[in-house]
Scaffold this motif. Structure first.
Motif, PDB file in Angstrom:
ATOM      1  N   THR A   1       0.790  -1.183  -0.069  1.00 22.36           N
ATOM      2  CA  THR A   1      -0.108  -0.004   0.110  1.00 22.36           C
ATOM      3  C   THR A   1       0.669   1.138  -0.063  1.00 22.36           C
ATOM      4  O   THR A   1       0.569   2.156  -0.907  1.00 22.36           O
ATOM      5  CB  THR A   1      -0.944  -0.057   1.155  1.00 22.36           C
ATOM      6  N   LEU A   2       1.885   1.180   0.901  1.00 18.66           N
ATOM      7  CA  LEU A   2       2.689   2.524   0.799  1.00 18.66           C
ATOM      8  C   LEU A   2       3.269   2.624  -0.678  1.00 18.66           C
ATOM      9  O   LEU A   2       3.311   3.617  -1.070  1.00 18.66           O
ATOM     10  CB  LEU A   2       4.028   2.116   1.933  1.00 18.66           C
TER      11      LEU A   2
ATOM     12  N   VAL B   1       2.767   6.062  -2.784  1.00 23.18           N
ATOM     13  CA  VAL B   1       3.890   6.790  -3.283  1.00 23.18           C
ATOM     14  C   VAL B   1       3.942   7.175  -4.526  1.00 23.18           C
ATOM     15  O   VAL B   1       4.628   8.059  -5.227  1.00 23.18           O
ATOM     16  CB  VAL B   1       5.297   6.227  -2.491  1.00 23.18           C
ATOM     17  N   MET B   2       3.846   5.857  -5.191  1.00 26.14           N
ATOM     18  CA  MET B   2       4.188   5.700  -6.729  1.00 26.14           C
ATOM     19  C   MET B   2       2.971   6.549  -7.326  1.00 26.14           C
ATOM     20  O   MET B   2       3.370   6.993  -8.688  1.00 26.14           O
ATOM     21  CB  MET B   2       4.102   4.312  -7.424  1.00 26.14           C
ATOM     22  N   THR B   3       1.864   6.668  -6.688  1.00 29.45           N
ATOM     23  CA  THR B   3       0.919   7.680  -7.526  1.00 29.45           C
ATOM     24  C   THR B   3       0.875   8.914  -7.090  1.00 29.45           C
ATOM     25  O   THR B   3      -0.200   9.930  -7.281  1.00 29.45           O
ATOM     26  CB  THR B   3      -0.652   6.864  -7.143  1.00 29.45           C
TER      27      THR B   3
ATOM     28  N   ILE C   1       1.233   7.504   5.259  1.00 25.50           N
ATOM     29  CA  ILE C   1       1.720   6.517   6.400  1.00 25.50           C
ATOM     30  C   ILE C   1       0.251   7.244   7.395  1.00 25.50           C
ATOM     31  O   ILE C   1      -0.040   6.383   8.060  1.00 25.50           O
ATOM     32  CB  ILE C   1       2.895   6.997   7.109  1.00 25.50           C
ATOM     33  N   GLN C   2       0.052   8.412   7.354  1.00 28.25           N
ATOM     34  CA  GLN C   2      -1.115   8.918   8.162  1.00 28.25           C
ATOM     35  C   GLN C   2      -2.438   8.219   7.707  1.00 28.25           C
ATOM     36  O   GLN C   2      -3.254   7.832   8.589  1.00 28.25           O
ATOM     37  CB  GLN C   2      -1.260  10.530   8.004  1.00 28.25           C
TER      38      GLN C   2
ATOM     39  N   LEU D   1      -6.894  -0.707   3.591  1.00 29.91           N
ATOM     40  CA  LEU D   1      -5.670  -0.338   2.875  1.00 29.91           C
ATOM     41  C   LEU D   1      -5.719  -0.271   1.492  1.00 29.91           C
ATOM     42  O   LEU D   1      -5.510   0.536   0.706  1.00 29.91           O
ATOM     43  CB  LEU D   1      -4.415  -1.348   3.312  1.00 29.91           C
ATOM     44  N   SER D   2      -6.300  -1.251   1.077  1.00 33.01           N
ATOM     45  CA  SER D   2      -6.654  -1.181  -0.668  1.00 33.01           C
ATOM     46  C   SER D   2      -7.594  -0.122  -1.095  1.00 33.01           C
ATOM     47  O   SER D   2      -7.399   0.297  -2.153  1.00 33.01           O
ATOM     48  CB  SER D   2      -7.347  -2.546  -1.064  1.00 33.01           C
TER      49      SER D   2
END
Length: 89
Positions: A33-34, A38-40, A48-49, A78-79
């Motif tokens: 998920t992280l 980040v990649m988007t 993270i928040q 998360l998804s």
């Protein structure tokens, strides 16, 4: 909610827990998920928040309902990120 429960629910504690999950690679969905967020284009701190919000729901359920941690539901939340509509449920 008593003081012990509140100590589990501080933003700092939740963020630290998410960071530990990333470092440990468990559950796998946390690191995935992280990376996805980040990649988007989501800044890491913001991602993270958001992830800590998903964790807060699970910790709250465990504490308030004497329930087991529901990794399936955690992964589902998360998804869904960055969509936070599930927080209104």
């Amino acid at each position: 909610m008593d003081n012990q429960q509140e100590s589990y629910m501080t933003e700092e504690t939740l963020i630290e827990t998410v960071e530990n999950q990333i470092a440990d690679g468990e559950p796998k969905k946390v690191k995935e998920t992280l990376m996805r967020l980040v990649m988007t284009g989501t800044p890491r701190e913001e991602a993270i928040q958001w992830m800590a919000c998903a964790l807060a729901i699970e910790v709250s359920d465990v504490m308030l309902n004497d329930a087991s941690f529901n990794e399936t539901r955690y992964n589902k939340h998360l998804s869904a990120l960055p969509n936070l509509d599930w927080m209104e449920d």
